[in-house]
Design a protein around this motif. Structure first.
Motif, PDB file in Angstrom:
ATOM      1  N   ALA A 157      -0.051  11.013  -8.214  1.00  0.00           N
ATOM      2  CA  ALA A 157      -0.775  10.131  -7.293  1.00  0.00           C
ATOM      3  C   ALA A 157      -1.900   9.405  -8.031  1.00  0.00           C
ATOM      4  CB  ALA A 157      -1.313  10.920  -6.110  1.00  0.00           C
ATOM      5  N   LEU A 158      -2.562  10.085  -8.963  1.00  0.00           N
ATOM      6  CA  LEU A 158      -3.626   9.448  -9.744  1.00  0.00           C
ATOM      7  C   LEU A 158      -3.083   8.296 -10.579  1.00  0.00           C
ATOM      8  CD1 LEU A 158      -6.519   9.252 -10.863  1.00  0.00           C
ATOM      9  CD2 LEU A 158      -5.839  10.920 -12.600  1.00  0.00           C
ATOM     10  N   GLN A 159      -1.938   8.497 -11.221  1.00  0.00           N
ATOM     11  CA  GLN A 159      -1.347   7.435 -12.028  1.00  0.00           C
ATOM     12  C   GLN A 159      -0.974   6.237 -11.164  1.00  0.00           C
ATOM     13  OE1 GLN A 159       1.648  10.053 -13.786  1.00  0.00           O
ATOM     14  NE2 GLN A 159       0.953   9.376 -15.812  1.00  0.00           N
TER      15      GLN A 159
ATOM     16  N   ILE B  53       0.862  -1.185   0.000  1.00  0.00           N
ATOM     17  CA  ILE B  53       0.000   0.000   0.000  1.00  0.00           C
ATOM     18  C   ILE B  53       0.897   1.234   0.000  1.00  0.00           C
ATOM     19  CG2 ILE B  53      -1.923   1.192   1.128  1.00  0.00           C
ATOM     20  CD1 ILE B  53      -2.596  -1.486   2.500  1.00  0.00           C
ATOM     21  N   PRO B  54       1.275   1.726  -1.169  1.00  0.00           N
ATOM     22  CA  PRO B  54       2.230   2.829  -1.244  1.00  0.00           C
ATOM     23  C   PRO B  54       1.708   4.130  -0.630  1.00  0.00           C
ATOM     24  CG  PRO B  54       1.297   2.393  -3.402  1.00  0.00           C
ATOM     25  CD  PRO B  54       0.828   1.296  -2.497  1.00  0.00           C
ATOM     26  N   PHE B  55       0.411   4.260  -0.519  1.00  0.00           N
ATOM     27  CA  PHE B  55      -0.171   5.507  -0.009  1.00  0.00           C
ATOM     28  C   PHE B  55       0.005   5.665   1.495  1.00  0.00           C
ATOM     29  CE2 PHE B  55      -2.213   4.250  -3.914  1.00  0.00           C
ATOM     30  CZ  PHE B  55      -1.953   5.370  -4.692  1.00  0.00           C
ATOM     31  N   LEU B  56       0.450   4.597   2.152  1.00  0.00           N
ATOM     32  CA  LEU B  56       0.766   4.692   3.577  1.00  0.00           C
ATOM     33  C   LEU B  56       2.138   5.328   3.790  1.00  0.00           C
ATOM     34  CD1 LEU B  56      -0.583   1.271   4.899  1.00  0.00           C
ATOM     35  CD2 LEU B  56      -1.701   3.514   4.948  1.00  0.00           C
ATOM     36  N   GLN B  57       2.876   5.521   2.703  1.00  0.00           N
ATOM     37  CA  GLN B  57       4.191   6.156   2.754  1.00  0.00           C
ATOM     38  C   GLN B  57       4.191   7.326   1.768  1.00  0.00           C
ATOM     39  OE1 GLN B  57       7.346   3.265   2.389  1.00  0.00           O
ATOM     40  NE2 GLN B  57       6.064   1.691   3.343  1.00  0.00           N
ATOM     41  N   PRO B  58       3.661   8.472   2.183  1.00  0.00           N
ATOM     42  CA  PRO B  58       3.505   9.607   1.269  1.00  0.00           C
ATOM     43  C   PRO B  58       4.802  10.053   0.602  1.00  0.00           C
ATOM     44  CG  PRO B  58       2.378  10.021   3.355  1.00  0.00           C
ATOM     45  CD  PRO B  58       3.149   8.745   3.510  1.00  0.00           C
ATOM     46  N   GLY B  59       5.942   9.823   1.241  1.00  0.00           N
ATOM     47  CA  GLY B  59       7.215  10.193   0.641  1.00  0.00           C
ATOM     48  C   GLY B  59       7.467   9.463  -0.669  1.00  0.00           C
ATOM     49  N   LEU B  60       7.009   8.225  -0.756  1.00  0.00           N
ATOM     50  CA  LEU B  60       7.165   7.463  -2.006  1.00  0.00           C
ATOM     51  C   LEU B  60       6.419   8.139  -3.146  1.00  0.00           C
ATOM     52  CD1 LEU B  60       6.645   3.789  -0.751  1.00  0.00           C
ATOM     53  CD2 LEU B  60       8.790   4.866  -1.433  1.00  0.00           C
TER      54      LEU B  60
END
Length: 144
Positions: free
Chosen positions: A48-50, A33-40
């Motif tokens: 973010a949409l892509q 879940i990459p969105f748990l790491q906003p730095g990524l």
């Protein structure tokens, strides 16, 4: 229906240039879940949409895979006398690992056209098998 939505989301992902927005596979930036790491997300060359489109395509594909497995098992358990139902569902299930492999190769081989096209072709075959299963089941309702 879920398989068709996965296909539409895959087409959308491709259309917005997001096919490599999750640069690794099966994870996305090394996480589920990459969105748990906003730095990524902030350091990615993609929006973010892509990233969300590609990540959602993979997640929904996983759900579709579970539903395909359930469909095949249900066909064999509850409609054993119906060859068309059993075998069309089983064919979709047999094609599933091929589709998963092609999905991974689509990313790891950086969108090689033959792989992307084959990935879509197998998706169409899976959808055809599932439509056949559904129509056969609807046209021959089981007697309880």
């Amino acid at each position: 229906m879920v398989t068709y939505i996965v296909m539409l989301l895959g087409a959308y992902t491709s259309a917005i240039g997001a096919g490599l927005s999750c640069p690794d596979w099966p994870t996305c930036y090394g996480t589920w879940i990459p969105f748990l790491q906003p730095g990524l997300i902030a350091n990615s060359p993609y929006s973010a949409l892509q990233i969300f489109a590609e990540w959602a395509h993979r997640g929904l594909a996983f759900l579709a895979g579970l539903l395909i497995l359930a469909t095949a098992v249900t066909g064999w358990l509850f409609r054993p006398q119906e060859s068309l139902i059993k075998w069309s569902a089983m064919t979709a299930l047999i094609l599933l690992p091929i589709q998963v492999l092609l999905g991974g190769l689509t990313v790891t081989r950086e969108l090689q056209p033959i792989i992307v096209t084959t990935h879509l072709g197998v998706a169409i075959l899976i959808l055809l098998c599932l439509l056949t299963t559904t129509l056969a089941a609807k046209l021959r309702p089981t007697i309880v």
